[in-house]
Design a protein around this motif. Sequence first.
Motif, PDB file in Angstrom:
ATOM      1  N   GLU A 166     -32.991 -34.287   7.291  1.00 19.74           N
ATOM      2  CA  GLU A 166     -32.517 -35.731   6.378  1.00 19.74           C
ATOM      3  C   GLU A 166     -33.500 -36.236   6.912  1.00 19.74           C
ATOM      4  N   VAL A 167     -33.716 -36.393   8.145  1.00 24.25           N
ATOM      5  CA  VAL A 167     -33.910 -37.642   9.511  1.00 24.25           C
ATOM      6  C   VAL A 167     -36.023 -37.304   9.544  1.00 24.25           C
ATOM      7  N   GLY A 168     -36.363 -36.481   8.567  1.00 23.53           N
ATOM      8  CA  GLY A 168     -37.606 -36.449   8.933  1.00 23.53           C
ATOM      9  C   GLY A 168     -38.570 -37.236   7.302  1.00 23.53           C
ATOM     10  N   LEU A 169     -39.263 -38.241   7.968  1.00 22.37           N
ATOM     11  CA  LEU A 169     -39.981 -38.568   7.217  1.00 22.37           C
ATOM     12  C   LEU A 169     -40.480 -38.476   5.669  1.00 22.37           C
ATOM     13  N   TYR A 190     -29.110 -43.992  12.109  1.00 23.58           N
ATOM     14  CA  TYR A 190     -27.527 -44.233  12.464  1.00 23.58           C
ATOM     15  C   TYR A 190     -26.624 -43.715  11.744  1.00 23.58           C
ATOM     16  N   LYS A 191     -26.871 -44.174  10.304  1.00 28.08           N
ATOM     17  CA  LYS A 191     -25.901 -43.203   9.516  1.00 28.08           C
ATOM     18  C   LYS A 191     -25.940 -41.673   9.389  1.00 28.08           C
ATOM     19  N   ARG A 192     -27.466 -41.702   9.796  1.00 24.37           N
ATOM     20  CA  ARG A 192     -27.748 -39.533   9.693  1.00 24.37           C
ATOM     21  C   ARG A 192     -26.843 -39.125  10.317  1.00 24.37           C
ATOM     22  N   ASP A 193     -27.052 -39.746  11.935  1.00 22.60           N
ATOM     23  CA  ASP A 193     -26.524 -39.690  12.672  1.00 22.60           C
ATOM     24  C   ASP A 193     -24.700 -39.489  13.191  1.00 22.60           C
ATOM     25  N   LYS A 194     -24.753 -40.738  12.177  1.00 22.72           N
ATOM     26  CA  LYS A 194     -22.827 -40.370  12.238  1.00 22.72           C
ATOM     27  C   LYS A 194     -22.657 -39.507  10.988  1.00 22.72           C
ATOM     28  N   LYS A 195     -23.202 -39.232  10.301  1.00 23.96           N
ATOM     29  CA  LYS A 195     -22.977 -38.040   9.437  1.00 23.96           C
ATOM     30  C   LYS A 195     -22.609 -36.939  10.208  1.00 23.96           C
ATOM     31  N   PHE A 196     -23.622 -36.890  10.967  1.00 19.93           N
ATOM     32  CA  PHE A 196     -24.381 -35.293  11.471  1.00 19.93           C
ATOM     33  C   PHE A 196     -23.062 -34.724  12.546  1.00 19.93           C
ATOM     34  N   THR A 197     -22.090 -35.839  13.720  1.00 20.08           N
ATOM     35  CA  THR A 197     -21.492 -36.165  14.396  1.00 20.08           C
ATOM     36  C   THR A 197     -20.105 -35.743  13.754  1.00 20.08           C
ATOM     37  N   TYR A 198     -20.058 -36.606  12.595  1.00 23.42           N
ATOM     38  CA  TYR A 198     -18.660 -36.229  11.225  1.00 23.42           C
ATOM     39  C   TYR A 198     -18.912 -34.659  11.480  1.00 23.42           C
ATOM     40  N   GLN A 199     -20.021 -34.069  10.560  1.00 24.01           N
ATOM     41  CA  GLN A 199     -19.797 -32.666   9.832  1.00 24.01           C
ATOM     42  C   GLN A 199     -20.148 -31.632  10.934  1.00 24.01           C
ATOM     43  N   LEU A 200     -20.505 -31.843  12.505  1.00 19.39           N
ATOM     44  CA  LEU A 200     -20.665 -30.730  13.287  1.00 19.39           C
ATOM     45  C   LEU A 200     -19.076 -30.848  14.057  1.00 19.39           C
ATOM     46  N   GLY A 201     -18.238 -31.945  13.937  1.00 18.34           N
ATOM     47  CA  GLY A 201     -17.438 -31.951  14.748  1.00 18.34           C
ATOM     48  C   GLY A 201     -16.473 -31.509  14.168  1.00 18.34           C
ATOM     49  N   MET A 202     -16.652 -31.469  12.099  1.00 19.18           N
ATOM     50  CA  MET A 202     -15.463 -30.585  12.038  1.00 19.18           C
ATOM     51  C   MET A 202     -15.702 -29.192  11.725  1.00 19.18           C
ATOM     52  N   ILE A 203     -16.807 -28.712  12.088  1.00 16.11           N
ATOM     53  CA  ILE A 203     -16.640 -26.763  12.006  1.00 16.11           C
ATOM     54  C   ILE A 203     -17.043 -26.077  13.234  1.00 16.11           C
ATOM     55  N   TYR A 204     -16.588 -27.792  14.176  1.00 19.55           N
ATOM     56  CA  TYR A 204     -16.099 -26.830  15.745  1.00 19.55           C
ATOM     57  C   TYR A 204     -14.695 -27.246  15.649  1.00 19.55           C
TER      58      TYR A 204
END
Length: 224
Positions: A166-169, A190-204
């Motif tokens: 997703e973050v690849g150019l 920033y938006k991709r980072d926050k999205k990933f943080t939320y999704q990873l947090g849900m898995i954990y």
Amino acid sequence: MNIVTGFLVLIGVFTVLLSWLHLLGWSYGGNEVLISAAIGLIGAIVGGAISGVLTLLGVSISIRDSAKLREKDDLPGKISRIENAIDILERVTEIDLAFDARSHKNRFVQVDYSTMYKILDDYNELTEIIPKKLKNDFIYIDAEAYQMYLRFKDQVQLLGMTFINEVGLESEDYKDSKVTSLAGFIDFLYKRDKKFTYQLGMIYADLHVQLALKHEQLIEELDY
């Protein structure tokens, strides 16, 4: 099943030997000596069969009780492993991946003026290092717990690869965002980072819940 099979065989032996005894009596005109010998032989065989079945029953019960006792003795070690894993998961979900609406700091990716963007150390920490630490505990709990871990690991790896893409150019998400300025690119990451943080947090968090339920189950089995 072994005991039932043993009794069925015993019934068959009774039937065959009694039929044999009847034939002997009919063939030899009721020879009492021969019939008495046959009865003694039948008694010995039947007694041996009954003794064997009872021995099998006793051994089966002993093995079953020993297995239950061994499983119960293993419970404290399993519970300790679960509690170690829960401590790691609580730190990740409550500190490392806790959502903070006031924070504008990226956790996993940021702008790098030499390479456009770079993946931060937290990415490797939460997608590789911590899952490996968790494996050291899960593998010693039981098969069900290890299956939990394998599903968790697969989800984390898939999410991580998706994030990198997703973050690849060259990604479609990047092209569709129509980033034409540095500020726009920073906002995109920033938006991709926050999205990933939320999704990873849900898995954990999901693994944390599953493991907490497993912990309660083993505590009940301990039956103090």
